[in-house]
Design a protein around this motif. Structure first.
Motif, PDB file in Angstrom:
ATOM      1  N   ARG A 187       0.844  -1.196   0.000  1.00  0.00           N
ATOM      2  CA  ARG A 187       0.000   0.000   0.000  1.00  0.00           C
ATOM      3  C   ARG A 187       0.877   1.242   0.000  1.00  0.00           C
ATOM      4  NH1 ARG A 187      -2.946  -0.383   4.985  1.00  0.00           N
ATOM      5  NH2 ARG A 187      -4.101  -1.986   3.944  1.00  0.00           N
ATOM      6  N   ARG A 188       0.555   2.200  -0.876  1.00  0.00           N
ATOM      7  CA  ARG A 188       1.273   3.480  -0.905  1.00  0.00           C
ATOM      8  C   ARG A 188       0.381   4.508  -0.226  1.00  0.00           C
ATOM      9  NH1 ARG A 188       2.284   4.883  -6.895  1.00  0.00           N
ATOM     10  NH2 ARG A 188       0.086   4.378  -6.950  1.00  0.00           N
ATOM     11  N   THR A 189       0.729   4.878   0.996  1.00  0.00           N
ATOM     12  CA  THR A 189      -0.088   5.849   1.715  1.00  0.00           C
ATOM     13  C   THR A 189       0.585   7.209   1.710  1.00  0.00           C
ATOM     14  OG1 THR A 189       0.869   5.233   3.848  1.00  0.00           O
ATOM     15  CG2 THR A 189      -1.173   4.119   3.198  1.00  0.00           C
ATOM     16  N   VAL A 190      -0.257   8.220   1.718  1.00  0.00           N
ATOM     17  CA  VAL A 190       0.223   9.606   1.725  1.00  0.00           C
ATOM     18  C   VAL A 190      -0.564  10.376   2.784  1.00  0.00           C
ATOM     19  CG1 VAL A 190       0.940   9.626  -0.689  1.00  0.00           C
ATOM     20  CG2 VAL A 190      -1.404  10.251  -0.115  1.00  0.00           C
ATOM     21  N   PRO A 191       0.035  11.428   3.342  1.00  0.00           N
ATOM     22  CA  PRO A 191      -0.682  12.248   4.316  1.00  0.00           C
ATOM     23  C   PRO A 191      -1.835  13.022   3.653  1.00  0.00           C
ATOM     24  CG  PRO A 191       1.526  13.116   3.939  1.00  0.00           C
ATOM     25  CD  PRO A 191       1.417  11.859   3.157  1.00  0.00           C
ATOM     26  N   THR A 192      -2.683  13.572   4.467  1.00  0.00           N
ATOM     27  CA  THR A 192      -3.885  14.260   4.000  1.00  0.00           C
ATOM     28  C   THR A 192      -3.583  15.331   2.962  1.00  0.00           C
ATOM     29  OG1 THR A 192      -4.863  13.891   6.186  1.00  0.00           O
ATOM     30  CG2 THR A 192      -5.977  15.467   4.756  1.00  0.00           C
ATOM     31  N   ASP A 193      -2.556  16.136   3.189  1.00  0.00           N
ATOM     32  CA  ASP A 193      -2.276  17.221   2.242  1.00  0.00           C
ATOM     33  C   ASP A 193      -1.895  16.700   0.860  1.00  0.00           C
ATOM     34  OD1 ASP A 193       0.160  16.287   3.307  1.00  0.00           O
ATOM     35  OD2 ASP A 193       1.135  18.237   3.098  1.00  0.00           O
ATOM     36  N   LEU A 194      -1.133  15.619   0.799  1.00  0.00           N
ATOM     37  CA  LEU A 194      -0.759  15.061  -0.498  1.00  0.00           C
ATOM     38  C   LEU A 194      -1.922  14.322  -1.157  1.00  0.00           C
ATOM     39  CD1 LEU A 194       2.886  13.828   0.124  1.00  0.00           C
ATOM     40  CD2 LEU A 194       2.092  15.941  -0.938  1.00  0.00           C
ATOM     41  N   ALA A 195      -2.777  13.686  -0.355  1.00  0.00           N
ATOM     42  CA  ALA A 195      -3.970  13.043  -0.908  1.00  0.00           C
ATOM     43  C   ALA A 195      -4.869  14.092  -1.547  1.00  0.00           C
ATOM     44  CB  ALA A 195      -4.720  12.284   0.186  1.00  0.00           C
ATOM     45  N   ALA A 196      -5.013  15.240  -0.887  1.00  0.00           N
ATOM     46  CA  ALA A 196      -5.828  16.330  -1.426  1.00  0.00           C
ATOM     47  C   ALA A 196      -5.225  16.875  -2.714  1.00  0.00           C
ATOM     48  CB  ALA A 196      -5.964  17.444  -0.384  1.00  0.00           C
ATOM     49  N   LEU A 197      -3.923  17.029  -2.740  1.00  0.00           N
ATOM     50  CA  LEU A 197      -3.234  17.520  -3.927  1.00  0.00           C
ATOM     51  C   LEU A 197      -3.424  16.552  -5.101  1.00  0.00           C
ATOM     52  CD1 LEU A 197      -1.332  19.714  -5.060  1.00  0.00           C
ATOM     53  CD2 LEU A 197       0.575  18.283  -4.312  1.00  0.00           C
ATOM     54  N   ALA A 198      -3.280  15.268  -4.841  1.00  0.00           N
ATOM     55  CA  ALA A 198      -3.445  14.258  -5.886  1.00  0.00           C
ATOM     56  C   ALA A 198      -4.869  14.230  -6.432  1.00  0.00           C
ATOM     57  CB  ALA A 198      -3.064  12.878  -5.345  1.00  0.00           C
ATOM     58  N   ALA A 199      -5.848  14.479  -5.553  1.00  0.00           N
ATOM     59  CA  ALA A 199      -7.251  14.433  -5.955  1.00  0.00           C
ATOM     60  C   ALA A 199      -7.745  15.760  -6.518  1.00  0.00           C
ATOM     61  CB  ALA A 199      -8.114  14.037  -4.751  1.00  0.00           C
ATOM     62  N   GLY A 200      -7.000  16.828  -6.276  1.00  0.00           N
ATOM     63  CA  GLY A 200      -7.432  18.142  -6.737  1.00  0.00           C
ATOM     64  C   GLY A 200      -8.568  18.708  -5.913  1.00  0.00           C
ATOM     65  N   VAL A 201      -8.581  18.347  -4.625  1.00  0.00           N
ATOM     66  CA  VAL A 201      -9.621  18.821  -3.707  1.00  0.00           C
ATOM     67  C   VAL A 201      -8.950  19.363  -2.449  1.00  0.00           C
ATOM     68  CG1 VAL A 201     -11.336  17.167  -4.588  1.00  0.00           C
ATOM     69  CG2 VAL A 201      -9.916  16.549  -2.621  1.00  0.00           C
ATOM     70  N   SER A 202      -9.744  19.899  -1.546  1.00  0.00           N
ATOM     71  CA  SER A 202      -9.197  20.422  -0.291  1.00  0.00           C
ATOM     72  C   SER A 202      -8.967  19.283   0.709  1.00  0.00           C
ATOM     73  CB  SER A 202     -10.162  21.438   0.327  1.00  0.00           C
ATOM     74  OG  SER A 202     -11.328  20.783   0.787  1.00  0.00           O
ATOM     75  N   GLU A 203      -8.152  19.573   1.713  1.00  0.00           N
ATOM     76  CA  GLU A 203      -7.922  18.603   2.777  1.00  0.00           C
ATOM     77  C   GLU A 203      -9.231  18.286   3.500  1.00  0.00           C
ATOM     78  OE1 GLU A 203      -4.556  19.391   5.355  1.00  0.00           O
ATOM     79  OE2 GLU A 203      -3.539  20.447   3.714  1.00  0.00           O
ATOM     80  N   ALA A 204     -10.102  19.282   3.631  1.00  0.00           N
ATOM     81  CA  ALA A 204     -11.399  19.065   4.287  1.00  0.00           C
ATOM     82  C   ALA A 204     -12.228  18.039   3.516  1.00  0.00           C
ATOM     83  CB  ALA A 204     -12.158  20.383   4.409  1.00  0.00           C
ATOM     84  N   THR A 205     -12.134  18.067   2.196  1.00  0.00           N
ATOM     85  CA  THR A 205     -12.879  17.101   1.383  1.00  0.00           C
ATOM     86  C   THR A 205     -12.348  15.689   1.610  1.00  0.00           C
ATOM     87  OG1 THR A 205     -13.433  18.752  -0.288  1.00  0.00           O
ATOM     88  CG2 THR A 205     -13.490  16.448  -0.986  1.00  0.00           C
ATOM     89  N   ILE A 206     -11.032  15.537   1.687  1.00  0.00           N
ATOM     90  CA  ILE A 206     -10.447  14.220   1.967  1.00  0.00           C
ATOM     91  C   ILE A 206     -10.963  13.705   3.308  1.00  0.00           C
ATOM     92  CG2 ILE A 206      -8.293  12.984   2.489  1.00  0.00           C
ATOM     93  CD1 ILE A 206      -8.593  13.588  -0.499  1.00  0.00           C
ATOM     94  N   ARG A 207     -10.968  14.572   4.323  1.00  0.00           N
ATOM     95  CA  ARG A 207     -11.462  14.164   5.647  1.00  0.00           C
ATOM     96  C   ARG A 207     -12.950  13.808   5.598  1.00  0.00           C
ATOM     97  NH1 ARG A 207      -8.688  18.963   7.018  1.00  0.00           N
ATOM     98  NH2 ARG A 207      -6.558  18.493   7.618  1.00  0.00           N
ATOM     99  N   LYS A 208     -13.716  14.559   4.827  1.00  0.00           N
ATOM    100  CA  LYS A 208     -15.152  14.296   4.687  1.00  0.00           C
ATOM    101  C   LYS A 208     -15.380  12.940   4.008  1.00  0.00           C
ATOM    102  CE  LYS A 208     -17.515  17.809   3.483  1.00  0.00           C
ATOM    103  NZ  LYS A 208     -18.111  18.902   2.703  1.00  0.00           N
ATOM    104  N   TRP A 209     -14.629  12.677   2.944  1.00  0.00           N
ATOM    105  CA  TRP A 209     -14.755  11.387   2.251  1.00  0.00           C
ATOM    106  C   TRP A 209     -14.435  10.235   3.198  1.00  0.00           C
ATOM    107  CZ3 TRP A 209     -11.748  12.747  -2.869  1.00  0.00           C
ATOM    108  CH2 TRP A 209     -12.572  13.532  -3.697  1.00  0.00           C
TER     109      TRP A 209
END
Length: 59
Positions: free
Chosen positions: A7-29
């Motif tokens: 598994r390749r895991t990334v912190p919230t900020d990088l997940a948001a960057l990869a998805a093109g959304v805000s960190e809040a959206t990642i947390r909401k998902w």
């Protein structure tokens, strides 16, 4: 014995960057069960492939 793909895991900020959304959206998902939260308390991480699949409609 094979453990399967790693598994390749990334912190919230990088997940948001990869998805093109805000960190809040990642947390909401994650809170809605669309993403699996990994990591330890205070250090959320997300599977990069899972994030990409969600964004590309494959989840």
């Amino acid at each position: 014995m094979s453990a399967g793909p790693r598994r390749r895991t990334v912190p919230t900020d990088l997940a948001a960057l990869a998805a093109g959304v805000s960190e809040a959206t990642i947390r909401k998902w994650a809170s809605r069960g669309k993403l699996t939260r990994h990591g330890r308390p205070g250090r959320a991480e997300y599977d990069l492939d899972e994030v990409c699949d969600l964004v590309n409609g494959r989840a």
